[in-house]
Design an enzyme around this catalytic site. Structure first.
Site, PDB file in Angstrom:
ATOM      1  N   ASP A 106       0.862  -1.178   0.000  1.00 50.65           N
ATOM      2  CA  ASP A 106       0.000   0.000   0.000  1.00 50.65           C
ATOM      3  C   ASP A 106       0.909   1.241   0.000  1.00 50.65           C
ATOM      4  OD1 ASP A 106      -2.458   1.384   0.314  1.00 50.65           O
ATOM      5  OD2 ASP A 106      -2.335   1.299   2.471  1.00 50.65           O
ATOM      6  N   LYS A 134      -0.886  -1.099  -4.789  1.00 51.89           N
ATOM      7  CA  LYS A 134      -1.718   0.105  -4.961  1.00 51.89           C
ATOM      8  C   LYS A 134      -0.819   1.255  -5.420  1.00 51.89           C
ATOM      9  CE  LYS A 134      -5.296  -0.983  -1.535  1.00 51.89           C
ATOM     10  NZ  LYS A 134      -5.864  -0.669  -0.205  1.00 51.89           N
ATOM     11  N   ASP A 162      -7.423  -9.857   5.154  1.00 50.24           N
ATOM     12  CA  ASP A 162      -8.533  -9.883   6.116  1.00 50.24           C
ATOM     13  C   ASP A 162      -9.218  -8.537   6.289  1.00 50.24           C
ATOM     14  OD1 ASP A 162      -6.271  -8.697   7.495  1.00 50.24           O
ATOM     15  OD2 ASP A 162      -7.451  -8.909   9.315  1.00 50.24           O
TER      16      ASP A 162
HETATM   17  P1  5GP Z   1       1.909  -0.539   3.762  1.00 51.89           P
HETATM   18  O1  5GP Z   1       2.961  -0.683   4.830  1.00 51.89           O
HETATM   19  O2  5GP Z   1       2.410  -0.851   2.378  1.00 51.89           O
HETATM   20  O3  5GP Z   1       1.221   0.801   3.822  1.00 51.89           O
HETATM   21  O4  5GP Z   1       0.736  -1.504   4.157  1.00 51.89           O
HETATM   22  C1  5GP Z   1       0.781  -2.829   4.010  1.00 51.89           C
HETATM   23  C2  5GP Z   1      -0.239  -3.484   4.915  1.00 51.89           C
HETATM   24  O5  5GP Z   1      -1.471  -2.750   5.022  1.00 51.89           O
HETATM   25  C3  5GP Z   1      -0.631  -4.813   4.308  1.00 51.89           C
HETATM   26  O6  5GP Z   1       0.284  -5.835   4.660  1.00 51.89           O
HETATM   27  C4  5GP Z   1      -2.030  -5.003   4.855  1.00 51.89           C
HETATM   28  O7  5GP Z   1      -1.962  -5.580   6.132  1.00 51.89           O
HETATM   29  C5  5GP Z   1      -2.588  -3.605   4.999  1.00 51.89           C
HETATM   30  N1  5GP Z   1      -3.466  -3.233   3.846  1.00 51.89           N
HETATM   31  C6  5GP Z   1      -3.285  -2.207   2.988  1.00 51.89           C
HETATM   32  N2  5GP Z   1      -4.292  -2.153   2.088  1.00 51.89           N
HETATM   33  C7  5GP Z   1      -5.131  -3.174   2.384  1.00 51.89           C
HETATM   34  C8  5GP Z   1      -6.355  -3.649   1.787  1.00 51.89           C
HETATM   35  O8  5GP Z   1      -6.907  -3.132   0.800  1.00 51.89           O
HETATM   36  N3  5GP Z   1      -6.916  -4.743   2.371  1.00 51.89           N
HETATM   37  C9  5GP Z   1      -6.379  -5.368   3.464  1.00 51.89           C
HETATM   38  N4  5GP Z   1      -7.029  -6.430   3.932  1.00 51.89           N
HETATM   39  N5  5GP Z   1      -5.233  -4.949   4.047  1.00 51.89           N
HETATM   40  C10 5GP Z   1      -4.613  -3.863   3.509  1.00 51.89           C
END
Ligand code: 5GP
Length: 179
Positions: A106, A134, A162
Site C-alpha cells: 500500500d 496500490k 482480512d
Molecule cells: P503498507 O505498509 O504498504 O502501507 O501496508 C501494508 C499493509 O497494510 C498490508 O500488509 C495489509 O496488512 C494492509 N493493507 C493495505 N491495504 C489493504 C487492503 O486493501 N486490504 C487489506 N485487507 N489490508 C490492507
C-alpha cells in the site's frame, strides 16, 4: 463468486481465483528466469501472504527455501523511537538472494522496514513479489519487482487478506462495497 458479508461490511467479487492462478504461473516463470539458479530464500510476510506464498512456491520449479516472518514494531530507547524487527527469521541471510512475498503493498512502509532489516543482515539481493499493489498509495522508492495485480486505492479482502481478522479463507479477492 458474488457478494460476501464479513461482520458489518459487504464485499463484491473483484479478482477471480482463475485470474489469480494465471498470474501466479506467470510470476513463477519470471522468478525462474531471474533467480532460478540462485537458490533463493523466499520469505513470506505473515499473516496475509500465507495463501499466496503457498500457491506461488508450488509453481516455482527450482531449488528454494521458504520461511515465514512477522514484522513487529516496538518502542526502542527515546533516541531511537520505534524499532522494527523480523520475528521468526532463524536462518542466515548473509550473501543470499531473498525473495520477499507480500500480500499487498500500500504505502510501502512495511516494505521499507523489511528492506532495511534484510540489508542490515547482509542479504546480497532482495526482490519483492506482491499479490496486490496500490500504485496511487505507494510513496517509497524501493522497486517492487513482481506484482500480480495493480489495484486502485480501495479496501480488498480474501485469499489471505482480512477485514479485522475475517475473510482470509476465500479463493477469490473481494472489494468493499461502500454504502
Ligand atoms: P503498507 O505498509 O504498504 O502501507 O501496508 C501494508 C499493509 O497494510 C498490508 O500488509 C495489509 O496488512 C494492509 N493493507 C493495505 N491495504 C489493504 C487492503 O486493501 N486490504 C487489506 N485487507 N489490508 C490492507
Amino acid at each position: 463468486m458474488g457478494i460476501i458479508t464479513l461482520k458489518d461490511k459487504s464485499f463484491d467479487t473483484y479478482i477471480s481465483k482463475e485470474d489469480i492462478q494465471k498470474r501466479i504461473k506467470i510470476l513463477a516463470e519470471e522468478l525462474k528466469k531471474d533467480v532460478g539458479d540462485k537458490e533463493p530464500l523466499f520469505l513470506g510476510i505473515l499473516n496475509g501472504s500465507f495463501i499466496f506464498a503457498s500457491d506461488l512456491i508450488r509453481q516455482c520449479d527450482f531449488p528454494l527455501n521458504i520461511s515465514f516472518v512477522k514484522v513487529a514494531s516496538y518502542l526502542g530507547t527515546k533516541s531511537s523511537g520505534s524499532v522494527s524487527q523480523l520475528i521468526g527469521l532463524n536462518e542466515s541471510i548473509l550473501d543470499r538472494t531473498v525473495v520477499v512475498i507480500e500480500d499487498i503493498v500500500d504505502t510501502g512502509k512495511t516494505v521499507e522496514k523489511i528492506d532495511g532489516l534484510l540489508k542490515k543482515n547482509g542479504a546480497r539481493d532482495v526482490k519483492y513479489v506482491t499479490l496486490l499493489f496500490k500504485p496511487d498509495a505507494y510513496t517509497k522508492s524501493i522497486p517492487i519487482h513482481y506484482k500480480a495485480f495493480d489495484i486502485p486505492n480501495e479496501f480488498v479482502v480474501g485469499y489471505g487478506l482480512d477485514y479485522n481478522g475475517w475473510g482470509r479463507n476465500t479463493d477469490n479477492i473481494y472489494k468493499i462495497i461502500e454504502e
